[in-house]
Design an enzyme around this catalytic site. Structure first.
Site, PDB file in Angstrom:
ATOM      1  N   GLU A 388      17.285  21.276  -7.265  1.00 56.12           N
ATOM      2  CA  GLU A 388      17.940  22.030  -6.203  1.00 56.12           C
ATOM      3  C   GLU A 388      19.205  22.722  -6.703  1.00 56.12           C
ATOM      4  O   GLU A 388      19.496  23.864  -6.332  1.00 56.12           O
ATOM      5  CB  GLU A 388      18.270  21.098  -5.033  1.00 56.12           C
ATOM      6  N   TRP A 391      18.432  25.936  -8.504  1.00 60.09           N
ATOM      7  CA  TRP A 391      18.187  27.145  -7.703  1.00 60.09           C
ATOM      8  C   TRP A 391      19.401  28.063  -7.708  1.00 60.09           C
ATOM      9  O   TRP A 391      19.255  29.293  -7.647  1.00 60.09           O
ATOM     10  CB  TRP A 391      17.843  26.754  -6.263  1.00 60.09           C
ATOM     11  N   TRP A 420      10.977  46.888  11.785  1.00 60.01           N
ATOM     12  CA  TRP A 420      11.831  45.849  12.330  1.00 60.01           C
ATOM     13  C   TRP A 420      12.226  46.143  13.774  1.00 60.01           C
ATOM     14  O   TRP A 420      12.245  47.298  14.213  1.00 60.01           O
ATOM     15  CB  TRP A 420      13.106  45.699  11.490  1.00 60.01           C
ATOM     16  N   ASN A 455      19.477  22.635   4.800  1.00 51.09           N
ATOM     17  CA  ASN A 455      18.615  23.620   4.164  1.00 51.09           C
ATOM     18  C   ASN A 455      17.281  23.786   4.891  1.00 51.09           C
ATOM     19  O   ASN A 455      16.747  24.896   4.993  1.00 51.09           O
ATOM     20  CB  ASN A 455      18.362  23.250   2.704  1.00 51.09           C
ATOM     21  N   TRP A 473      15.992  41.094   8.653  1.00 54.08           N
ATOM     22  CA  TRP A 473      16.535  39.876   8.022  1.00 54.08           C
ATOM     23  C   TRP A 473      17.967  40.059   7.537  1.00 54.08           C
ATOM     24  O   TRP A 473      18.731  39.096   7.452  1.00 54.08           O
ATOM     25  CB  TRP A 473      15.641  39.477   6.838  1.00 54.08           C
ATOM     26  N   TRP A 496      17.355  33.940   2.393  1.00 55.21           N
ATOM     27  CA  TRP A 496      16.827  34.877   3.378  1.00 55.21           C
ATOM     28  C   TRP A 496      15.627  35.645   2.835  1.00 55.21           C
ATOM     29  O   TRP A 496      14.716  36.005   3.585  1.00 55.21           O
ATOM     30  CB  TRP A 496      17.929  35.823   3.848  1.00 55.21           C
TER      31      TRP A 496
END
Length: 586
Positions: A388, A391, A420, A455, A473, A496
């Protein structure tokens, strides 16, 4: 900038250099025409027009991919190469300066250690510098919570440096473009012709440092920027074909192999010793420097301050204490428990990574030691947590190689053309935790109160906004940055991108989280929901996950809890259709 070792891997089928493969190659590239949703996105507050030009086209993204446009990291590298001889000829003078950015710690700070060693070897004072830029905070959407944590961390840093007789000079610079010239002025005032700092990999910061390298050398100052933020330096890892990774799994395997072959990358550096020069005699006034006040638009209320100060005490001492406690008490069960938002099963170290009070290198090094000096074997909990932390490296490597993601573009520009929605009422319901989907609302209310979110629920709410509501987004990405205490551009953008299926290593666009199923799986008893959505505390059993569909609608209505603002099955079909059409656009 130290040289980087390059690691290649034969695992290349999942690697990619081009997430923008649909850009036109007919004739000359039009690098300025925005996508069809541009005006709606503009009206919806996607782009900060005071600081940035209109959104770039997909063709311009392709120009970065194929090398037609120079990446900012390359601009910085060229500045170093062009000034190498001149910089090497500059000898230390009256002082050495370390410029703090987002590296607010003494332990395991490479540029600070480099500055200290030059000062020590030449028996001259070390001066530390921090410049607060309100325009940077605004341009980068830094939340008031993170600004507050930064300022509190500076208070602790000042005390720690003072015990070593090292001054920390702080000031506010209103115009961000003038920071390089202001640093030059300060160095000249202090008689310092050696300046050190750690590299930040965002576009604005890389370009600023490239300018500063040349400006400094033209004025007889040697500016050295160190790779410190990542465990493995961006650009060091590539596939056997020399391509950069756009998928985490093969990148992570290569990252692990690189660290096993180059264990020195996990070696932490000592904090500086006492100031080798008599700084209190020559620069005594600098010790009186005060931590700047927060900009007006980044201030917390007294109530917010009190709450957040208890949740997130500032400074590297607290960060190291939390890391040690997590590794001792919770890390072994992390792999099994990390997805459950109820209780505290994660480290909650992200605010300290974001402020620079803790280095990722220290975290991985200590986790490896706790795991019997193993990175990817033995205890699954330690291995999972190391993955993790990795990342964070991965998303920075992506940022450096595909810089257009800093420019309001997704990694897969074809999904810019998704049709969108820009429904402000639905967006406000999402922000306020009033969507009628309990797990979504609980998470958004946690964010509002604690400036942090688990998370798992970050994935749930990002999928909900971009797919159930089909809202752009980028508006959610911005909202997170404006509210999270751990707001970190690369990681936030990456998250995202995953949730909206527009980024590197995304969930496929046809994988759409069902909020109720996520709730049942990861908050089966509804404890998390009841904590954050008091209107539903009287709802018993599984009805907590969908009160209006499972016989608890009257209780929910009486307590003021809203009905769902969309029907998930219908929203899912709509999202599948629009993503499919966008993916077929050439």
């Amino acid at each position: 900038m130290p040289p980087t070792k390059r690691r290649t891997s034969s695992t290349s089928k999942d690697a990619g250099t081009n997430g923008a493969s649909h850009a036109s190659k007919r004739g000359r590239l039009d690098l300025t025409e925005p996508h069809p949703n541009f005006q709606q996105a503009e009206d919806f507050g996607i782009v900060l027009r005071d600081f940035y030009p209109p959104e770039m086209s997909n063709e311009r993204c392709e120009a970065y991919n194929n090398g037609s446009l120079e990446r900012p990291i390359e601009t910085l590298q060229k500045a170093y190469e062009a000034t190498m001889d001149a910089r090497q000829s500059i000898r230390p003078n009256n002082a050495v300066v370390h410029w703090f950015k987002s590296d607010l710690r003494l332990h395991d700070n490479r540029a600070l250690r480099m500055a200290y060693e030059v000062a020590r070897d030449n028996k001259i004072p070390l001066i530390c510098l921090y410049i607060l830029s309100p325009e940077d905070f605004t341009a980068h959407l830094t939340s008031p919570a993170r600004v507050d944590l930064t300022l509190r961390t500076l208070e602790q840093l000042k005390r720690d440096l003072g015990e070593l007789d090292i001054p920390l000079y702080m000031e506010t610079q209103d115009r961000r473009k003038e920071i390089p010239s202001r640093i030059l002025d300060l160095c000249e005032r202090w008689g310092a012709n050696h300046l050190f700092a750690n590299i930040e990999y965002e576009v604005d910061e890389l370009r600023r440092d490239a300018r500063l390298v040349r400006l400094c050398v033209d004025n007889g100052i040697k500016f050295e920027a160190a790779h410190d933020t990542c465990v493995v330096t961006p650009g060091s890892l590539s596939s056997q074909q020399g391509k950069q990774y756009a998928v985490y799994s093969p990148w992570y395997r290569t990252w692990l192999a690189f660290l096993k072959e180059n264990p020195e990358y996990l070696e932490t550096v000592e904090e500086p010793g006492s100031n080798p020069g008599n700084a209190r005699k020559h620069f005594g006034d600098l010790f009186d420097s005060q931590v700047p006040a927060p900009p007006t638009n980044k201030r917390l209320s007294e109530e917010e301050k009190s709450h957040l100060h208890k949740l997130y005490p500032a400074g590297e001492h607290e960060a190291l204490r939390r890391l040690e406690e997590f590794l001792e008490k919770k890390a072994k069960s992390y792999d099994n428990m990390r997805n459950f938002p109820t209780g505290q099963h994660t480290s909650v170290l992200s605010p300290y990574f974001a402020s620079g009070a803790l280095s990722a290198r220290t975290a991985v090094s200590m986790a490896r030691q706790a795991n019997g000096n193993q990175l990817d074997r033995k205890e699954p909990g330690y291995v999972s947590w190391i993955s993790e932390v990795a990342w964070r490296d991965f998303y920075r490597h992506v940022l450096v190689h595909w810089p257009f993601i800093c420019m309001n573009k997704c990694f897969k520009p074809e999904f810019t053309n998704v049709e969108w929605e820009y429904n402000k009422d639905q967006f406000n319901a999402w922000c306020g935790g009033k969507t009628g989907f309990p797990i979504v609302d609980a998470a958004m209310r946690q964010l509002k109160q604690d400036a942090w979110m688990h998370n798992r629920t970050r994935m749930v709410v990002s999928s909900f906004l971009s797919k159930d509501l089909l809202i752009d987004w980028r508006r959610g990405e911005r909202y997170f940055m404006e509210n999270l205490i751990d707001g970190d551009f690369a990681s936030n953008h990456g998250g995202w991108g995953f949730g909206s299926s527009t980024g590197v290593d995304p969930q496929p666009y046809f994988r759409i989280f069902n909020p109720s199923r996520q709730s049942e799986r990861f908050d089966a008893d509804g404890e998390y929901i009841r904590r954050w959505v008091p209107e539903l505390r009287d709802v018993q059993g599984s009805a907590i996950h969908e009160p209006y569909e499972r016989g608890a609608g009257e209780t929910a209505r009486k307590n003021g809890y809203p009905k769902p603002i969309v029907k998930h099955s219908e929203s899912r079909d709509r999202a599948l259709d629009r993503y499919k059409r966008a993916s077929q656009t050439k």
